[in-house]
Design a protein around this motif. Structure first.
Motif, PDB file in Angstrom:
ATOM      1  N   LEU A 200       0.824  -1.205   0.000  1.00 40.09           N
ATOM      2  CA  LEU A 200       0.000   0.000   0.000  1.00 40.09           C
ATOM      3  C   LEU A 200       0.858   1.256   0.000  1.00 40.09           C
ATOM      4  O   LEU A 200       0.560   2.229  -0.699  1.00 40.09           O
ATOM      5  CB  LEU A 200      -0.938  -0.001   1.209  1.00 40.09           C
ATOM      6  CG  LEU A 200      -2.047  -1.053   1.170  1.00 40.09           C
ATOM      7  CD1 LEU A 200      -2.760  -1.122   2.510  1.00 40.09           C
ATOM      8  CD2 LEU A 200      -3.017  -0.763   0.037  1.00 40.09           C
ATOM      9  N   GLU A 201       1.942   1.242   0.766  1.00 41.34           N
ATOM     10  CA  GLU A 201       2.853   2.395   0.804  1.00 41.34           C
ATOM     11  C   GLU A 201       3.507   2.594  -0.562  1.00 41.34           C
ATOM     12  O   GLU A 201       3.610   3.728  -1.048  1.00 41.34           O
ATOM     13  CB  GLU A 201       3.898   2.203   1.898  1.00 41.34           C
ATOM     14  CG  GLU A 201       3.321   2.312   3.300  1.00 41.34           C
ATOM     15  CD  GLU A 201       4.274   1.849   4.392  1.00 41.34           C
ATOM     16  OE1 GLU A 201       5.449   1.541   4.088  1.00 41.34           O
ATOM     17  OE2 GLU A 201       3.831   1.793   5.561  1.00 41.34           O
TER      18      GLU A 201
ATOM     19  N   GLY B 117       3.809   5.581  -5.600  1.00 42.52           N
ATOM     20  CA  GLY B 117       3.760   5.567  -7.064  1.00 42.52           C
ATOM     21  C   GLY B 117       2.656   6.448  -7.610  1.00 42.52           C
ATOM     22  O   GLY B 117       2.840   7.150  -8.614  1.00 42.52           O
ATOM     23  N   LEU B 118       1.508   6.435  -6.959  1.00 43.00           N
ATOM     24  CA  LEU B 118       0.411   7.279  -7.405  1.00 43.00           C
ATOM     25  C   LEU B 118       0.718   8.746  -7.186  1.00 43.00           C
ATOM     26  O   LEU B 118       0.364   9.592  -8.024  1.00 43.00           O
ATOM     27  CB  LEU B 118      -0.881   6.898  -6.668  1.00 43.00           C
ATOM     28  CG  LEU B 118      -1.454   5.534  -7.043  1.00 43.00           C
ATOM     29  CD1 LEU B 118      -2.582   5.159  -6.096  1.00 43.00           C
ATOM     30  CD2 LEU B 118      -1.913   5.509  -8.485  1.00 43.00           C
ATOM     31  N   ASN B 119       1.376   9.073  -6.105  1.00 48.01           N
ATOM     32  CA  ASN B 119       1.731  10.467  -5.823  1.00 48.01           C
ATOM     33  C   ASN B 119       2.783  10.996  -6.805  1.00 48.01           C
ATOM     34  O   ASN B 119       2.827  12.183  -7.083  1.00 48.01           O
ATOM     35  CB  ASN B 119       2.208  10.633  -4.386  1.00 48.01           C
ATOM     36  CG  ASN B 119       1.067  10.496  -3.392  1.00 48.01           C
ATOM     37  OD1 ASN B 119      -0.088  10.718  -3.724  1.00 48.01           O
ATOM     38  ND2 ASN B 119       1.386  10.106  -2.186  1.00 48.01           N
TER      39      ASN B 119
END
Length: 71
Positions: free
Chosen positions: A60-61, A66-68
């Motif tokens: 999740l981290e 990656g999304l950020n």
């Protein structure tokens, strides 16, 4: 016709070595084809279900980071 995608993906990669699994994942990502996304989802589901809470949190981290980066 009733096709179980989950079962089909699992049947296609069952018995593969780690190198073969890696090649499958890398090829699916590099191809960029939308039709490969469900298969990757099935593989992720297997990873998630077979990971302990610590490894799920790490995933999740990594996902969040990656999304950020893509904003």
């Amino acid at each position: 016709m009733n096709i179980n995608l989950r079962q089909a993906v699992i049947a296609n990669v069952s018995g593969n070595t780690q190198d073969q699994l890696k090649d499958t994942i890398v090829d699916a990502i590099q191809s960029g084809e939308e039709k490969m996304l469900p298969g990757l989802g099935v593989l992720f589901e297997i990873i998630w279900k077979n990971s302990d809470t610590k490894h799920q949190q790490e995933m999740l981290e990594t996902l969040e980071q990656g999304l950020n980066q893509n904003e």
